[in-house]
Write an enzyme that holds these catalytic residues in place. Sequence first.
Site, PDB file in Angstrom:
ATOM      1  N   ASP A   1      92.147  58.430 -69.681  1.00 45.62           N
ATOM      2  CA  ASP A   1      91.746  59.097 -70.925  1.00 45.62           C
ATOM      3  C   ASP A   1      91.871  60.617 -70.790  1.00 45.62           C
ATOM      4  O   ASP A   1      91.370  61.353 -71.639  1.00 45.62           O
ATOM      5  CB  ASP A   1      90.297  58.737 -71.276  1.00 45.62           C
ATOM      6  CG  ASP A   1      90.082  57.232 -71.295  1.00 45.62           C
ATOM      7  OD1 ASP A   1      90.666  56.568 -72.157  1.00 45.62           O
ATOM      8  OD2 ASP A   1      89.359  56.721 -70.414  1.00 45.62           O
TER       9      ASP A   1
ATOM     10  N   LYS B   1      86.886  49.922 -82.407  1.00 49.30           N
ATOM     11  CA  LYS B   1      88.265  49.885 -81.931  1.00 49.30           C
ATOM     12  C   LYS B   1      89.021  49.027 -82.942  1.00 49.30           C
ATOM     13  O   LYS B   1      88.921  47.793 -82.914  1.00 49.30           O
ATOM     14  CB  LYS B   1      88.324  49.287 -80.533  1.00 49.30           C
ATOM     15  CG  LYS B   1      87.646  50.192 -79.501  1.00 49.30           C
ATOM     16  CD  LYS B   1      87.662  49.606 -78.110  1.00 49.30           C
ATOM     17  CE  LYS B   1      87.116  50.620 -77.120  1.00 49.30           C
ATOM     18  NZ  LYS B   1      86.918  50.037 -75.779  1.00 49.30           N
TER      19      LYS B   1
HETATM   20  P1  PGA Z   1      89.755  50.596 -73.470  1.00 44.79           P
HETATM   21  O1  PGA Z   1      88.715  51.780 -73.312  1.00 44.79           O
HETATM   22  O2  PGA Z   1      90.717  50.960 -74.544  1.00 44.79           O
HETATM   23  O3  PGA Z   1      90.380  50.486 -72.131  1.00 44.79           O
HETATM   24  O4  PGA Z   1      88.949  49.397 -73.834  1.00 44.79           O
HETATM   25  C1  PGA Z   1      88.571  52.715 -74.295  1.00 44.79           C
HETATM   26  C2  PGA Z   1      87.165  53.242 -74.273  1.00 44.79           C
HETATM   27  O5  PGA Z   1      86.199  52.456 -74.340  1.00 44.79           O
HETATM   28  O6  PGA Z   1      87.044  54.442 -74.200  1.00 44.79           O
END
Ligand code: PGA
Length: 507
Positions: free
Chosen positions: A252, A415
């Site tokens: 990230d 998400k």
């Molecule tokens: P992920 O993590 O896309 O690998 O699930 C993203 C997050 O929770 O920041």
Amino acid sequence: MSVQEYLEKHLLSRKIEEAVNAAVRAKAPDPVLFISTHMRRAAPAVITSVRARQILDGRGEPAVEVALHTNKAVHRASAAAADAPEGAAASSTRDAEKRKLLARAVADAVRVINDKVSEALVGMDPQQQAQIDQAIIDLDKAHHKAEIGMKAMLAVSIAACKAGAAEKEVPLYKHIADLVGKSTSTLPVPAITVINGGTHGGNRLPIQEIMILPVGAKSFEEAMQVGSETYHHLKDIILEKYGSDSCNIGDDGGFTPNISSISEGLDLVIAAIDRAGYNGRIKLAIDVAATDFCIGKKYDLEFKFAEKSRQDFKTADDMIEIYSQLCSGMTCAWIDIFSVHILILFMMLIFPFLYTLEYPLVSIEQPFDKDDWEHSKKFTTLELCQVVGDDLLMSDPERIMRAVNEYTCNALVLKANQVGTVTEAIEVVKQAKDAHWGVMVSHRSGDTDDSFIADLAVGAAAGQIKAGAPCRGECLTKYNQLLRIEEELGSDGVYVGENWRTSAGTS
Ligand code: PGA
């Protein structure tokens, strides 16, 4: 067909005459431009085809990109490739053919879009988001949307949303606000990743992310300035303390120094905030992603150690104690007075300067395993901070309903590619807001360069957005879009700042 017949068939003479008259009435300085715009508006947009292709995401993994064609323009969208946790309402699809791209290819999903989805959407009005999304959902009779797959579905839905905004000639966030039924636009507080660990970083830190929330900034632009300066000061501090090979970044964009405890990471961030001169203006958040190191019913804080001491297997109650200490030293001490830590309380009273346990930690994401409803509830009920459900909720309306009823957490990380379509994403945001929860619109790790979630966070007045570090193209595309939106909104756009949890209000 003669010219005359053609003109008559399409009523062209009348339409051109109307356009010319309108240009004269408006005293248009550029009549040709005015007439062409006028004529364009006279022809409503309809979807003419949907073409998909395989692209690569921020981790270099296959993702689906969609080009939705209308009779007027082409609108592109891609959806993050990261998979949903096991048991999510919408599942991910990867090709049955396993030899290509390490079994991660998405050619099957591309084929389904080009064949089935395109045919179903041809002729539809791109402004009718709910109808389009329903048509896509109706096509996928498989359990957990497994035939088209959530990512492919979402990419089509987002492309349609962009086409709908274009047809209305309004910015994307405004179109989304209309779909949500909101008239005001707010700029979210960014939860900016500064340290990565867990499965997103090659260090020993068990938790996935440490984030900073510049709630004391006056605007989104200032929030990003605060975030960026702190990020760069953090790099210097890590460099001084651990050497240059500790300044690598994780999935990230957060730094991945080889630290092994949460408080070590928080201390580094506090030092960076101090050096940047932003004491008191930044709150902290962590994403524990505890599912990744839950073994049976215990949490292995050494899950990335080459050699384990076997001392760091924590029970869920131990984890509650750790989080309580991180959120509030005093709260923890008063809890502990009833347990074995009276000595600690005594020491705190005598030598308070030795115990600076309090971090401005206001949000903890996924503190327990995805199915540990009991301890998540127990911790949330302590009301020490925002408790964000990620794997616990999977952005799934049924799991959210259960969590609302049982008060298992008090915030949603949205998400969108775990839900499937824009309409369903908006519905779960409404669900969370109606429960007076916090809402954090989130990217996926190793996302694509689509900035849709920036507009979604503004349109849905989410209050919080999580898009990684102020670094890496796929993260910055979201933050930079928010900078554009803020500039465009001018005085109509309010940065939620200290109201990051409550700004969203009910739907
Ligand atoms: P992920 O993590 O896309 O690998 O699930 C993203 C997050 O929770 O920041």
